[in-house]
Design an enzyme around this catalytic site. Structure first.
Site, PDB file in Angstrom:
ATOM      1  N   ASP A  23       0.858  -0.996  -0.060  1.00 60.05           N
ATOM      2  CA  ASP A  23       0.183   0.068   0.220  1.00 60.05           C
ATOM      3  C   ASP A  23       0.753   1.303  -0.016  1.00 60.05           C
ATOM      4  O   ASP A  23       1.755   1.085   0.175  1.00 60.05           O
ATOM      5  CB  ASP A  23      -0.945   0.164   1.282  1.00 60.05           C
ATOM      6  CG  ASP A  23      -2.629   0.916   1.681  1.00 60.05           C
ATOM      7  OD1 ASP A  23      -2.370   1.755   0.023  1.00 60.05           O
ATOM      8  OD2 ASP A  23      -2.794   0.623   1.960  1.00 60.05           O
TER       9      ASP A  23
ATOM     10  N   GLU B 285       3.696   6.752  -1.878  1.00 62.39           N
ATOM     11  CA  GLU B 285       3.385   7.834  -3.109  1.00 62.39           C
ATOM     12  C   GLU B 285       3.889   9.287  -2.448  1.00 62.39           C
ATOM     13  O   GLU B 285       4.172  10.099  -2.902  1.00 62.39           O
ATOM     14  CB  GLU B 285       1.810   8.997  -3.493  1.00 62.39           C
ATOM     15  CG  GLU B 285       0.693   7.550  -3.983  1.00 62.39           C
ATOM     16  CD  GLU B 285       0.539   6.411  -2.918  1.00 62.39           C
ATOM     17  OE1 GLU B 285      -0.776   5.513  -3.117  1.00 62.39           O
ATOM     18  OE2 GLU B 285       0.690   6.358  -1.985  1.00 62.39           O
TER      19      GLU B 285
END
Length: 777
Positions: free
Chosen positions: A455, A458
């Site tokens: 996950d 970013e």
């Protein structure tokens, strides 16, 4: 203004104008080009250099032509390098002389893995007004003055050209081929009158990008409706017959006829443009050429194609065992249960691999208990460390954390933190840090953890100073590529099997590390619709194995009907996982939803032999499993814009129902050329053309192309997971006339050649196949 918006801080932009010296450089050519400072006209579109206005095409006879204040006519040398990676693929680098990219191998950023998959020696011809470099399958023409670039196909037809012809009424050029200021470089391409552009990664808007302006920057998008993207990819397709790819980690702005209707403007936040162009009329061929450059994914294990169940969050071993038991009690097959961050002691935007024994007990025993119910374990992670973790100080002292350009430990950006503490990030470009992170997975894998949900990723800040010297402008978007690559590699190393991650963020090249999912969709019809669009757009830029959260991740309370509709979509997606903030188990939505969802989950398991063939083809050829209709029908003018339906492989047309009510829905969809048969009802359809049907909650149109052979497995009365289907014979379902030979990849790793003649299948070794063929249509 198309492309860059300049201000006083970005420097003076330059326009490439006149070709100078041309010389051969190995398999390509290097061209020197004179560039001149340029000014943008105030109050009107257009650019001017200090050259005589007649040389610039200005209409001097215009009665209302304003006084023109030209900039100084100074010159700087840029270089254009043209080299072929294969007979249909060219690399065109445009940069100021001395730019780093001109001295680097194409693999320097880690996106390209094989710079010359098919070596070819081009033919170079020089003419007074232009030069051409060609292979026989494509060509590049460079205009000497004004500088211009045209790419042609095998027949000499133009598929891409720069925008030098595009002007406003006074003749001022609106889209000079290349415009750069040292910080940004824009490539202006002319859009043809009927040309349509698709791609640019996992974008949740319309599949055809004409009229849109996209910011290609990896972000925690916080949903599918914010305009941001988890997996933007600077790869696009043109109906003119080419695929473009910018070999960069820099942020890219793609203005697709948004500012100027006839201009595709691509602005990289970099000093250079590093462009690959793949030319062929067939987009599948182009995807094959692109993935030959950037790598192809492995085929995930068979169990990956089963049903996955997750929730944010399961809080204990007891709760997860209860879910596994519920799957068995409700006759719902399930291969994977996913565990979100509650397995951690410090579990808020932190992964330090310290297992929470208070909640989940001994890890190996927990994995074994789930396995008894037929479920493997998926475990969540992210590449960030919280200062509250006992491992933070170790990682910081050893130099494993990303530093900023001032030398301090870099701080996570973008994603809100729950307590304000600055999280740090693992530096995957440091070999020792990468190895440390990988080794933290080892005990988990040894205990039987099957897959990691990789996950986030970013949050790298823009001032990151990575250990390997990656320029900061490239580092942010490349971070998830390196993160997922590190985890994928240790899974392969530790288990000896084809690895699988479940990644959220990505960039060009991320398709090498299956799989990916569509992020945090809202639990609404709009969220479901955006999810399909995102998957189709991603398929064209990062072909491989993509999925989504069945039911959506967050938002309004999910209706039972929307849960069913999303489950139907999931059952015919490359990978299938239900997940969200609230329960996603089928029995949580009432008896009818349970019964219908169970039927579709079981249908998926019966179709696993077909899915296995598509997965095998995708891994071998660089094609996605989930395919826009235009991938197989590029000459159908309707197909390019179809973003509410898709092909699963070549032979199944899937028509999701975007509705959250219990009553039947009238659904209109487009059937590609040929005869098609509904897999469940037997209804026949003729294409190409539009059709409308009334669809009850129990149904979703799934059409099979005539000529297809769909291998299926007859499900036993009782089975739990994919393992229970290995070794069972397959039945071949033939649609229309399909007397032919085909090669089937078996679950057991063997291949079988099957000859179908007159309703009988003859197989030689390998996967058991029933001799009786079931014919449809």
């Amino acid at each position: 203004m198309t492309g860059i918006v300049y201000d006083d801080e970005t420097g003076t932009p330059e326009i490439l104008r006149r070709v100078g010296r041309v010389r051969r450089d190995g398999p390509g050519v290097v061209v020197d080009v004179d560039a001149h400072p340029a000014v943008r006209l105030p109050g009107t579109p257009g650019w001017l250099t200090g050259e005589p206005v007649t040389d610039q095409g200005v209409e001097t006879t215009m009665p209302n032509l304003p006084d023109l204040r030209l900039p100084p006519l100074t010159t700087r040398t840029w270089q254009v390098r043209v080299a072929f990676a294969g007979p249909r693929t060219v690399r065109i680098v445009v940069a100021p002389a001395g730019a780093r990219v001109l001295a680097e191998d194409p693999t320097w950023l880690g996106i390209v893995t094989d710079p010359r998959p098919e070596p070819v020696e081009p033919r170079i011809e020089e003419h007074p007004d232009h030069l051409t470099v060609s292979t026989g399958r494509m060509g590049v023409r460079i205009g000497r003055f004004p500088f211009a670039v045209t790419v042609t196909d095998a027949d000499g037809r133009t598929v891409l050209r720069t925008g030098e012809r595009l002007r406003q009424v006074a003749g001022f050029p609106m889209a000079p081929p290349v415009l750069g200021d040292g910080e940004h470089t824009t490539l202006h391409c002319e859009l043809g009158p009927d040309e349509e552009i698709t791609g640019f990664g996992e974008q949740f808007g319309r599949l055809v990008k004409n009229g849109q302006q996209l910011l290609l920057r990896v972000e925690d998008a916080l949903g599918t409706g914010t305009g941001m993207a988890y997996k933007p990819v600077p790869v696009w397709h043109s109906t003119a017959g080419y695929t473009g790819f910018l070999n960069t980690g820099a942020t890219v702005t793609a203005d697709v006829g948004h500012t100027r209707p006839s201009v595709l403007a691509l602005t990289a936040a970099d000093e250079a443009i590093d462009l690959y162009v793949c030319v062929d009329a067939d987009p599948k061929v182009r995807l094959g050429d692109y993935t030959a450059l950037t790598g192809r994914p492995n085929r995930p294990p068979l169990w990956a194609f089963g049903y996955w169940m997750g929730r944010c969050r399961y809080h204990s071993r007891t709760e997860m065992e209860g879910v596994a038991r519920g799957m068995a009690d409700h006759d719902v097959p399930c291969d994977v249960l996913h565990l979100d961050p509650d397995w951690l002691v410090v579990d808020r935007l932190n992964t330090d691999f310290i297992w929470n024994t208070d909640r989940f007990g001994d890890r190996a025993a927990f994995v074994k208990a789930l396995d008894a119910y037929g479920c493997r374990l998926s475990v969540w992670e992210l590449p960030y460390l919280d200062p509250a973790s006992p491992r933070y100080a170790e990682a910081e002292a050893a130099g494993y954390l990303v530093r900023d350009t001032a030398g301090a430990t870099a701080r996570l950006r973008g994603t809100p933190t729950p307590d304000g503490r600055p999280r740090a990030l693992i530096d995957f470009t440091n070999p020792r840090a990468r190895r440390w992170w990988q080794d933290l997975h080892a005990d988990f894998l040894d205990d039987g953890v099957a897959v990691f949900k990789t996950d986030f990723g970013e949050g790298l800040p823009d001032d990151a100073a990575l250990a390997d010297g990656t320029p900061p402008r490239h580092a942010h978007n490349l971070y998830p590529l390196r993160y997922n690559g590190a985890v994928s590699a240790v899974i392969a190393e530790r288990t000896g099997r084809d690895p699988l991650v479940w990644g959220r963020s990505g960039w060009a090249g991320s398709h090498r590390y299956p799989g990916q999912w569509g992020g945090d969709a809202e639990s609404t019809v709009a969220g479901m619709r955006a999810t399909v669009r995102g998957g189709l757009s991603y398929a064209l830029s990062a072909p491989g194995f993509w999925s989504h959260d069945i039911g959506g991740f967050f938002g309004p309370e999910l209706t039972p009907a929307l849960y069913v509709r999303w489950t139907q979509l999931g059952a015919l997606s490359p990978l299938m996982r239900a997940h969200g903030l609230r329960p996603r188990e089928p029995w949580a939505f009432g008896p009818r939803a349970l019964a219908v969802s169970r039927d579709w989950i079981r249908l998926r398991y019966s179709l696993l032999p077909y899915l296995w063939q598509v997965a095998t083809e995708s891994a071998a050829r660089g094609w996605p499993m989930l395919r826009p209709c235009a991938l197989h029908d590029p000459h159908d003018p309707v197909a390019t814009g179809l973003d509410g339906q898709f092909l699963l492989g070549e032979d199944l047309l899937v028509v999701p129902i975007f509705d959250d009510g219990d009553e039947p829905v009238r659904r209109r969809f487009h059937v590609p050329a040929g005869q098609w048969t509904d897999l469940l009802t037997g209804e026949r359809y003729q294409g190409p053309g539009w059709h409308s049907v009334d669809v009850p909650l129990e149904r979703m149109p799934v059409l099979v192309r005539d000529g297809a052979v769909i291998p299926r497995v007859d499900l036993p009365e009782e089975f739990r997971r994919t393992d229970d289907l290995v070794g069972l014979p397959w039945t071949l379902h033939v649609f229309g006339d399909a007397d032919r030979d085909l090669r089937l990849a078996g679950f057991d790793g063997t291949d079988t050649t099957v000859r179908i003649r007159g309703g009988v299948a003859e197989a030689a070794g390998g996967q058991p196949v029933r001799r009786q063929v079931v014919r449809h249509g």
